[in-house]
Design a protein around this motif. Sequence first.
Motif, short mmCIF file in Angstrom:
data_model
loop_
_atom_site.label_atom_id
_atom_site.label_comp_id
_atom_site.label_asym_id
_atom_site.label_seq_id
_atom_site.Cartn_x
_atom_site.Cartn_y
_atom_site.Cartn_z
N HIS A 29 92.67 27.05 48.90
CA HIS A 29 90.80 27.09 49.69
C HIS A 29 90.93 27.97 49.13
CE1 HIS A 29 89.14 29.58 52.82
NE2 HIS A 29 88.62 27.44 52.81
N ARG A 30 91.50 29.69 48.23
CA ARG A 30 90.61 30.54 47.98
C ARG A 30 90.13 30.38 46.23
NH1 ARG A 30 94.34 33.97 49.74
NH2 ARG A 30 95.99 33.57 48.08
N GLY A 31 91.08 29.49 45.50
CA GLY A 31 90.97 29.12 44.40
C GLY A 31 89.39 28.30 44.42
N LEU A 32 89.27 28.02 45.21
CA LEU A 32 88.02 26.36 45.18
C LEU A 32 86.84 27.36 46.26
CD1 LEU A 32 89.56 23.66 47.33
CD2 LEU A 32 88.70 23.44 44.72
N ARG A 33 87.07 27.99 46.94
CA ARG A 33 86.17 29.16 47.23
C ARG A 33 85.18 29.91 46.67
NH1 ARG A 33 88.60 31.94 51.30
NH2 ARG A 33 88.87 34.24 50.13
N ASP A 34 86.24 30.24 45.45
CA ASP A 34 86.67 30.77 44.14
C ASP A 34 85.06 30.48 42.79
OD1 ASP A 34 87.25 33.49 45.40
OD2 ASP A 34 89.09 33.18 43.40
N ALA A 35 85.75 29.43 42.99
CA ALA A 35 84.60 28.04 41.98
C ALA A 35 83.11 27.94 42.94
CB ALA A 35 85.41 26.81 41.81
N LEU A 36 83.31 27.26 43.89
CA LEU A 36 81.94 27.70 44.64
C LEU A 36 80.84 28.72 44.67
CD1 LEU A 36 82.97 25.77 47.97
CD2 LEU A 36 81.60 24.70 45.63
N THR A 37 81.98 30.05 44.94
CA THR A 37 81.44 31.68 44.63
C THR A 37 80.71 31.34 42.85
OG1 THR A 37 82.32 32.31 46.23
CG2 THR A 37 81.34 34.09 45.25
N ALA A 38 81.20 30.94 42.02
CA ALA A 38 81.10 31.24 40.81
C ALA A 38 79.57 30.65 40.32
CB ALA A 38 82.18 30.65 39.64
N LEU A 39 80.12 28.90 41.21
CA LEU A 39 78.68 27.98 40.85
C LEU A 39 76.90 28.64 41.35
CD1 LEU A 39 79.70 24.62 41.96
CD2 LEU A 39 79.84 25.23 39.24
N ASP A 40 77.72 29.66 42.40
CA ASP A 40 76.55 29.82 42.79
C ASP A 40 75.66 31.54 42.13
OD1 ASP A 40 75.84 28.40 45.68
OD2 ASP A 40 77.37 30.12 46.61
N ALA A 41 76.60 31.81 41.75
CA ALA A 41 76.20 33.06 40.55
C ALA A 41 75.64 32.27 39.68
CB ALA A 41 77.51 33.31 40.65
N ARG A 42 75.74 31.43 39.54
CA ARG A 42 74.91 30.90 38.02
C ARG A 42 73.34 30.90 37.54
NH1 ARG A 42 79.13 26.21 36.66
NH2 ARG A 42 80.84 26.76 36.37
N PRO A 43 72.84 31.05 37.04
CA PRO A 43 71.18 30.96 37.12
C PRO A 43 70.92 29.33 36.81
CG PRO A 43 72.21 32.05 35.28
CD PRO A 43 73.11 31.85 35.99
N GLY A 44 70.45 29.35 37.76
CA GLY A 44 69.88 28.05 37.80
C GLY A 44 68.68 27.91 36.62
N PRO A 45 67.53 26.58 37.16
CA PRO A 45 66.67 26.14 36.02
C PRO A 45 65.68 27.70 37.13
CG PRO A 45 67.52 24.65 37.45
CD PRO A 45 68.21 25.13 37.28
N PRO A 46 64.47 27.29 35.88
CA PRO A 46 63.21 27.90 36.94
C PRO A 46 62.65 26.90 38.31
CG PRO A 46 62.90 27.66 34.55
CD PRO A 46 64.18 27.07 34.93
#
Length: 94
Positions: A58-75
């Motif tokens: 659960h901790r690992g999956l939560r960290d993976a999702l958090t990392a996705l949110d931290a990545r800049p997306g397209p404008p």
Amino acid sequence: MSDTVPENEAEDDPAAPAPLAVPRTPTGNAEVDAQLDRLSDADHLATDGHLEVYEDVHRGLRDALTALDARPGPPAPSPSYAQRAPSPSYGTRS
């Protein structure tokens, strides 16, 4: 005295841990797939050992999702001309 049970006796013991054999389909995300593969560790543990594995996954999956949110997306796309509201003075010509 040893607490280990010979392998052939463990197979005959209905109370011994048994794999659930739940199929896991790869997601294509290596980090998520590694966490899901970690769930198979619980297959070989008594139920009192499952919690540690589940919490770790659960901790690992939560960290993976958090990392996705931290990545800049397209404008964000700018609004097209057709979607713009007309200027307020446009309809008040004489």
